[in-house]
Design a protein around this motif. Structure first.
Motif, mmCIF file in Angstrom:
data_model
loop_
_atom_site.group_PDB
_atom_site.id
_atom_site.type_symbol
_atom_site.label_atom_id
_atom_site.label_comp_id
_atom_site.label_asym_id
_atom_site.label_seq_id
_atom_site.Cartn_x
_atom_site.Cartn_y
_atom_site.Cartn_z
ATOM 1 N N LEU A 45 0.831 -1.207 0.000
ATOM 2 C CA LEU A 45 0.000 0.000 0.000
ATOM 3 C C LEU A 45 0.867 1.259 0.000
ATOM 4 C CD1 LEU A 45 -3.096 0.275 0.111
ATOM 5 C CD2 LEU A 45 -2.933 0.402 2.601
ATOM 6 N N VAL B 73 -2.619 -3.749 13.900
ATOM 7 C CA VAL B 73 -2.503 -2.283 13.851
ATOM 8 C C VAL B 73 -1.030 -1.856 13.872
ATOM 9 C CG1 VAL B 73 -2.971 -0.144 15.159
ATOM 10 C CG2 VAL B 73 -4.797 -1.849 14.849
ATOM 11 N N ARG B 76 0.935 -1.992 10.551
ATOM 12 C CA ARG B 76 0.570 -1.061 9.466
ATOM 13 C C ARG B 76 1.225 0.297 9.737
ATOM 14 N NH1 ARG B 76 -5.204 -3.076 10.680
ATOM 15 N NH2 ARG B 76 -5.295 -4.991 9.449
ATOM 16 N N THR B 78 1.306 2.735 6.829
ATOM 17 C CA THR B 78 0.755 3.654 5.838
ATOM 18 C C THR B 78 -0.246 4.594 6.516
ATOM 19 O OG1 THR B 78 0.906 1.874 4.214
ATOM 20 C CG2 THR B 78 -0.498 3.759 3.633
ATOM 21 N N GLY B 79 -0.093 5.902 6.274
ATOM 22 C CA GLY B 79 -1.037 6.874 6.843
ATOM 23 C C GLY B 79 -1.117 6.769 8.347
ATOM 24 N N VAL C 38 -14.454 -3.300 5.910
ATOM 25 C CA VAL C 38 -13.818 -4.329 5.071
ATOM 26 C C VAL C 38 -14.155 -4.070 3.599
ATOM 27 C CG1 VAL C 38 -13.809 -6.804 4.482
ATOM 28 C CG2 VAL C 38 -13.760 -6.096 6.889
ATOM 29 N N CYS C 40 -15.189 -1.198 2.215
ATOM 30 C CA CYS C 40 -14.674 0.098 1.743
ATOM 31 C C CYS C 40 -13.184 -0.011 1.415
ATOM 32 C CB CYS C 40 -14.933 1.189 2.772
ATOM 33 S SG CYS C 40 -14.612 2.863 2.148
ATOM 34 N N ASP C 42 -11.695 -2.568 0.259
ATOM 35 C CA ASP C 42 -11.602 -3.261 -1.028
ATOM 36 C C ASP C 42 -12.089 -2.383 -2.183
ATOM 37 O OD1 ASP C 42 -11.173 -5.854 -2.522
ATOM 38 O OD2 ASP C 42 -13.257 -5.395 -3.042
ATOM 39 N N ALA C 43 -13.145 -1.623 -1.959
ATOM 40 C CA ALA C 43 -13.641 -0.735 -3.013
ATOM 41 C C ALA C 43 -12.594 0.339 -3.335
ATOM 42 C CB ALA C 43 -14.964 -0.094 -2.578
ATOM 43 N N LEU C 45 -9.455 0.019 -3.032
ATOM 44 C CA LEU C 45 -8.368 -0.698 -3.712
ATOM 45 C C LEU C 45 -8.659 -0.854 -5.210
ATOM 46 C CD1 LEU C 45 -5.767 -1.934 -2.539
ATOM 47 C CD2 LEU C 45 -6.991 -4.092 -2.263
ATOM 48 N N VAL C 50 -6.472 4.864 -6.675
ATOM 49 C CA VAL C 50 -6.109 4.193 -5.414
ATOM 50 C C VAL C 50 -4.949 4.893 -4.707
ATOM 51 C CG1 VAL C 50 -4.641 2.518 -6.615
ATOM 52 C CG2 VAL C 50 -5.509 1.977 -4.343
ATOM 53 N N THR C 54 -4.744 5.496 -0.096
ATOM 54 C CA THR C 54 -4.005 4.513 0.709
ATOM 55 C C THR C 54 -4.198 4.735 2.216
ATOM 56 O OG1 THR C 54 -1.976 5.828 0.539
ATOM 57 C CG2 THR C 54 -2.282 4.080 -1.083
ATOM 58 N N LYS C 55 -4.256 5.983 2.637
ATOM 59 C CA LYS C 55 -4.516 6.238 4.064
ATOM 60 C C LYS C 55 -5.920 5.768 4.441
ATOM 61 C CE LYS C 55 -4.765 9.914 7.594
ATOM 62 N NZ LYS C 55 -4.022 9.224 8.649
ATOM 63 N N ILE C 57 -7.608 3.288 3.075
ATOM 64 C CA ILE C 57 -7.586 1.816 3.154
ATOM 65 C C ILE C 57 -7.000 1.362 4.490
ATOM 66 C CG2 ILE C 57 -6.544 -0.278 2.163
ATOM 67 C CD1 ILE C 57 -6.681 1.202 -0.604
ATOM 68 N N ARG C 58 -5.892 1.984 4.871
ATOM 69 C CA ARG C 58 -5.251 1.592 6.120
ATOM 70 C C ARG C 58 -6.172 1.846 7.321
ATOM 71 N NH1 ARG C 58 -1.071 3.068 10.256
ATOM 72 N NH2 ARG C 58 -1.901 1.689 11.840
ATOM 73 N N THR C 59 -6.813 3.009 7.318
ATOM 74 C CA THR C 59 -7.709 3.332 8.441
ATOM 75 C C THR C 59 -8.921 2.400 8.439
ATOM 76 O OG1 THR C 59 -6.971 5.604 8.102
ATOM 77 C CG2 THR C 59 -8.737 5.272 9.679
ATOM 78 N N LEU C 61 -8.882 -0.703 7.535
ATOM 79 C CA LEU C 61 -8.444 -2.006 8.058
ATOM 80 C C LEU C 61 -8.324 -1.979 9.580
ATOM 81 C CD1 LEU C 61 -5.775 -3.016 5.368
ATOM 82 C CD2 LEU C 61 -8.137 -3.807 5.540
ATOM 83 N N ASP C 62 -7.761 -0.896 10.110
ATOM 84 C CA ASP C 62 -7.686 -0.761 11.573
ATOM 85 C C ASP C 62 -9.086 -0.743 12.180
ATOM 86 O OD1 ASP C 62 -4.941 -0.571 11.435
ATOM 87 O OD2 ASP C 62 -4.812 1.494 12.130
ATOM 88 N N MET D 7 -23.003 -1.263 -0.289
ATOM 89 C CA MET D 7 -21.560 -1.345 -0.572
ATOM 90 C C MET D 7 -21.309 -2.141 -1.862
ATOM 91 S SD MET D 7 -20.003 0.559 1.610
ATOM 92 C CE MET D 7 -18.250 0.138 1.563
ATOM 93 N N TYR D 11 -19.390 -0.624 -5.422
ATOM 94 C CA TYR D 11 -18.074 -1.144 -5.830
ATOM 95 C C TYR D 11 -17.751 -0.618 -7.235
ATOM 96 C CZ TYR D 11 -14.305 -4.411 -6.867
ATOM 97 O OH TYR D 11 -13.088 -4.946 -7.220
ATOM 98 N N PRO D 12 -16.564 -0.036 -7.410
ATOM 99 C CA PRO D 12 -16.310 0.724 -8.645
ATOM 100 C C PRO D 12 -16.090 -0.117 -9.906
ATOM 101 C CG PRO D 12 -14.367 0.764 -7.223
ATOM 102 C CD PRO D 12 -15.472 0.142 -6.423
ATOM 103 N N THR D 78 -11.629 -7.189 -5.465
ATOM 104 C CA THR D 78 -10.412 -6.836 -6.194
ATOM 105 C C THR D 78 -9.586 -8.099 -6.438
ATOM 106 O OG1 THR D 78 -10.388 -4.732 -5.000
ATOM 107 C CG2 THR D 78 -8.337 -5.379 -6.104
#
Lengths: 134, 134, 134, 134
Positions: A45, B73, B76, B78-79, C38, C40, C42-43, C45, C50, C54-55, C57-59, C61-62, D7, D11-12, D78
């Protein structure tokens, strides 16, 4: 993780004829692959070429989830159900195969993919070894 | 797990001033405590005296969940959001404190509780060490 | 999920003075936010842009990890430990705040971020409501 | 959870010929079964007759883990890999079958096992429906 064997040794009932060495190795491989896949998804990422790595990130995330679940299932022995163990291992093995293939294809460009591919291969093999002995 | 450091070293961007040694140690402690708590919950479940261990099992399950999440956590970068890292570590630290206390109270009767109490203490301390350096 | 209340009603012991309506709402919000984060991640990504996400996506996942763990902790009542509940809710609340802010900043461009921001705001509030009644 | 369809709709990219209605229903069933199994494990743990319910608790924990993972895998599109999806669904289906059988055997004594058995049956069927359409 030497605690894996310590915990298997301290389990109060019979482990049910399972091959403890293969089991211990597989739990360790699942935890290592879980860790590596979570970290590889995040490293991908942060790569400038993230657009080329979206499939890799997705496969990392699937593989991490399946390794966590498989490590958990293999660490439970109460009311053992060989059928759940088998299908869970098969799912983990397949995810490790896919993720190992995907990461390997980026291994020359990205060290994190190389390290992760190795962890996936080891976990795939460790799952196969436990399945062969069920 | 030497792969933790290998993955931290291969992260493509700056890790953001984090103390890498403390971080690596904490991720390893989270994975070990995750594994030990999942196994201890199951070992308690197979004890003849399970009725005396229900609080221990419950605390094991909470601690396992929090260690898995905290290991993720912390893996990771990134960001990076120091606030999420801090509160996640605080939650993990509190769960490890509770689970360590609970397991310690059964440590003389059950080896799995003794091993698990040690893993919880180490993870509690490792979380505190990262928090101190944020 | 009406099963959340059915399960709370069928719990064999006292729930310990917890506000059941707030608890039930918070568990539902955690499950919905887990699912949305989960999806969001992937969407994002799969978006052409993208690299700008990236930030996010990371947030995501956390936040997904913390919502899963918090939904689990709140669904356990055996050997209740108010301290674990409180810090877990605080961690979830903070992750939902960060993820809600991040997703909101992309809400005009991406519907999945708009839906996810709403789920994060609801979960953040639901966590605050349970904390206020502990 | 109507957010599941929202969701999927946002999805895009193309969802790849998947049957969206079956997919949406299966994700919802996984989240409901995840929640019910976590709660049933804890309710069993608080029953006076916990010694008779240890296999049920263990199967609940396995089923919860597999439902969480399957809900996550099904929410990612994805770089879709039909093979991972299939084996993950098969593992979830098997865990839901085992957990549904186990809970059903206690359904007359414990309402939480009755509710959980129903959630397991629905999730088992929902997994079968998606597998049939892969």
């Amino acid at each position: 993780m030497h605690v894996i064997d310590q915990m298997l040794d301290s389990y109060p009932k019979d482990l049910g004829g399972v091959d403890q060495a293969a089991l211990s190795k597989c739990i360790a491989a699942c935890r290592e692959c879980e860790q590596t896949c979570v970290a590889c998804a995040d490293a991908c990422l942060s790569e400038d070429g993230v657009t080329e790595l979206t499939k890799c990130i997705r496969t990392n995330l699937d593989c991490a989830d399946l390794c966590t679940t498989t490590g958990n299932v293999l660490s439970r022995h109460t009311g053992y159900d060989a059928n759940i163990t088998r299908v869970t291992l098969e799912a983990c093995q397949a995810a490790c195969k896919s993720c190992g293939d995907e990461c390997e294809s980026h291994a020359q460009m990205h060290d994190h993919c190389k390290i992760c591919a190795d962890a996936c291969r080891q976990c795939e093999q460790a799952c196969a070894d436990v399945i062969a002995k069920l």
